[in-house]
Scaffold this motif. Sequence first.
Motif, PDB file in Angstrom:
ATOM      1  N   ARG A   1       0.502  -1.803  -0.143  1.00 14.32           N
ATOM      2  CA  ARG A   1       0.182  -0.037  -0.128  1.00 14.32           C
ATOM      3  C   ARG A   1       0.865   1.524   0.163  1.00 14.32           C
ATOM      4  O   ARG A   1       0.550   2.394  -0.323  1.00 14.32           O
TER       5      ARG A   1
ATOM      6  N   THR B   1      -4.581   0.763  -4.762  1.00 14.91           N
ATOM      7  CA  THR B   1      -4.447   0.865  -3.231  1.00 14.91           C
ATOM      8  C   THR B   1      -6.030   0.106  -3.017  1.00 14.91           C
ATOM      9  O   THR B   1      -5.903   0.073  -2.010  1.00 14.91           O
ATOM     10  N   GLN B   2      -7.174   1.064  -3.752  1.00  9.53           N
ATOM     11  CA  GLN B   2      -8.055   0.763  -3.149  1.00  9.53           C
ATOM     12  C   GLN B   2      -8.739  -0.458  -2.705  1.00  9.53           C
ATOM     13  O   GLN B   2      -9.504  -1.605  -1.477  1.00  9.53           O
TER      14      GLN B   2
ATOM     15  N   GLN C   1      -6.510  -1.591   0.290  1.00  8.33           N
ATOM     16  CA  GLN C   1      -7.896  -1.405   1.400  1.00  8.33           C
ATOM     17  C   GLN C   1      -8.738  -1.758   1.819  1.00  8.33           C
ATOM     18  O   GLN C   1      -9.607  -2.054   3.073  1.00  8.33           O
TER      19      GLN C   1
END
Length: 756
Positions: free
Chosen positions: A505, A539-540, A543
């Motif tokens: 990340r 990145t999402q 997450q």
Amino acid sequence: MKRDSLPPRDSAHRDAFYINSFRSTVRQPLQGRAESRMLPTGRVEERIGGDRLLPGAPNIPAGRFTPPQRARRARKAALATAASRPTSRPTSRSAMSPTTKTRPRVLVSPGLPRQRRPRRGRSPSSLHRVWQWLNRPMAWQRYRQLGRSLAWSLLWVLTFFGLVGLGIKSLEWLTRLPEPPNCAKITFAAADAERLFCAREAAKSGHLADLTAAVNLVAAWPADHPLYREGQSLLAEWSAQILDAAEARLESSGVQEALSVVRHIPPNSPIYAEAQAAIAQWQAQWQQGEQIWNKAQDALRNQDWNLAAEQVTALGQVESEYWRTHRMEALTRQILQEQTAHKLLTQARQVVGHQTLTSLQAAIALVQQIDPQTLAWETAQADLQAWSGALLDLALRQWQAGDRSGALALAQQVPPDLVNHLTGEGQNLLRLAHAQRLIAEPATQWLPSLRQVWSVREAIAALSEIPTSSAFYTIAQTELNTQHAALDDLRQLQTAGLLASLGQRTTLDWASRLAQQIAPDRPRRLQAQTLAAHWQQETQRIQDMPQFLQAQALAEPGQVADLQAAIAAARQIPRNRALWAEAEQAIATWNRQIQTLEDRPILEEATRTAQSGNLSRAIRMAEQIGRDRALHAEAQAAIQTWNARLEEVRIAEDRKHLDEARALAARVRLSQAIDTAAQIARDRPLYAEAQQAIAQWRAQRDEILASRRAQEAEAASSEATRDEAARTEYAPAEGAIAPEPYPSEPAYVYEAPPPY
């Protein structure tokens, strides 16, 4: 037998009884020599002739035990006294005086172990009895003799088996072959026999390196070597294998490869002369094949196809397998390729005509289809250079006319390899067009790669070669500055790509920030924005992945409640997130699973109902599964199957009615036949066939009725004529009663049967 002569029941007293009996019968003279002595404990030990007397059983107080116990103990004491009573009369009366209270004594041999009296109130244990039995006078002597005999027997048996085992081990050692040497760990100091063994084992693989190493080992041995004769035999065998390998190389790769293999055969090999003869033969065959091949190449340059085809036949007659197969097939393919290339070149020369724009483009396109490996390509180079120069001249005219994009498009159709064969502004225009093509080619790739960097570098090199005197210099310098900036952007994007490839990340955020640092006026701004958006989505994904994995874990049991909980967990991922599409797909899958779990019992119940024979009810139950449900297609397939079976059942039922109706019609009972066939309802499969039969039977019935009515009318008219004649001839008297008219059949009225 007297009671006193019986042995006592107690084991200790019983043994003493037998011993005293033996003493009294055998050693009578010893009874007179009685003596006594005071023991250190204060007790008196009496002896008779060296035999020790044990004290008798003590008197038992009467008041300490119950009457039964006193009776038992008195009985035991009496038995003990009787057992200890001597068989001979005592020597002195004073000792046997009734007034003197003395304990009964038991005679014990001094050589025996001292007998221990059992404790008062308890009998000796089994272990004590076994110990007393083992301590008999003659037992130890027997045991010693038996032990000695067994020991000597065991010693002789062990000696025998030891000698037998030693003999077997010696025979095995004498007949065992020595272990082979470890060829993987053999050293230079190993014996020649071991090295020969390893060379023989390695040569079994048939590899050229192993055969060569084995030959080199044996070839170095002198004639007086102990293994020389065996080595020469193996040398001949291995040299023959090398010669076979050389022949295989000759057939596949040519004479040079074969010579490189056969040179490993040493001069002292038994088949060295044979190898040299084979080399001479191979070289002769190779020279013959090369002559035919060169002749064929000359024929192809001169486009003499017939002569080239004759050389193919000549190659087929060469003794070498290499020339008969590989090179002959290669020559055949080359002839076909050359014919195709010359055909394309001829078409290009015919198309070019007056060197118009269209003709030049078509001619260059045709020439570019020619294989560069053919001889016709060399011939076409001169024409291609001339046509390319003419096309560049046309492109320069368009450039001068203001059509720069059209000029660059024309120049890009010229092969960039001809840039060094051209002169003037056409050469510079070709460099500019080539740079533009390199810049535009990798623009379709949004991921940074080495190919993009190479293309930009090649474009920079092409633009840098445009001289200052050229009309394209200003444009080239502007584009050159742009490409230098693009190269810097690519380097920055490559760094960002390396960071993003770590998949973390933090590295993805860092890579996204590096891509967003490229300013809007930079040449790679669009690519940078695309990469930044992609890395933000990654990145999402990182997450939201824990939430998605949690939803998948909730759905693993597969129950309705678990699936609903998984759907609720997956819906927490927002729509604007990168993982939303996968979450929606998973939600759709879980919804289908829920629908399957809910509708499966209905479909199974419908299946059981159909198996029981109630097809109509099964179809109605399966129709409850809606069109938007997961099992709708499966339910529809089952409904179609059941409809087909129901149709078969209905056809069988209707066929029964229709056959019955036809049987009635065959017996001319048409009305009943029509009524029977009319029982087939409108929604039945044989309704049309039944209606057709009913129509036919109605027509037949109408014909029969019409014919019958005609006959009745004719009969009635003839009867009327006869009546009129009779009336005229035989007039009835006045007041006579007239006869009743003949009754006629009433008309048939069809009534439709009730619905089925």
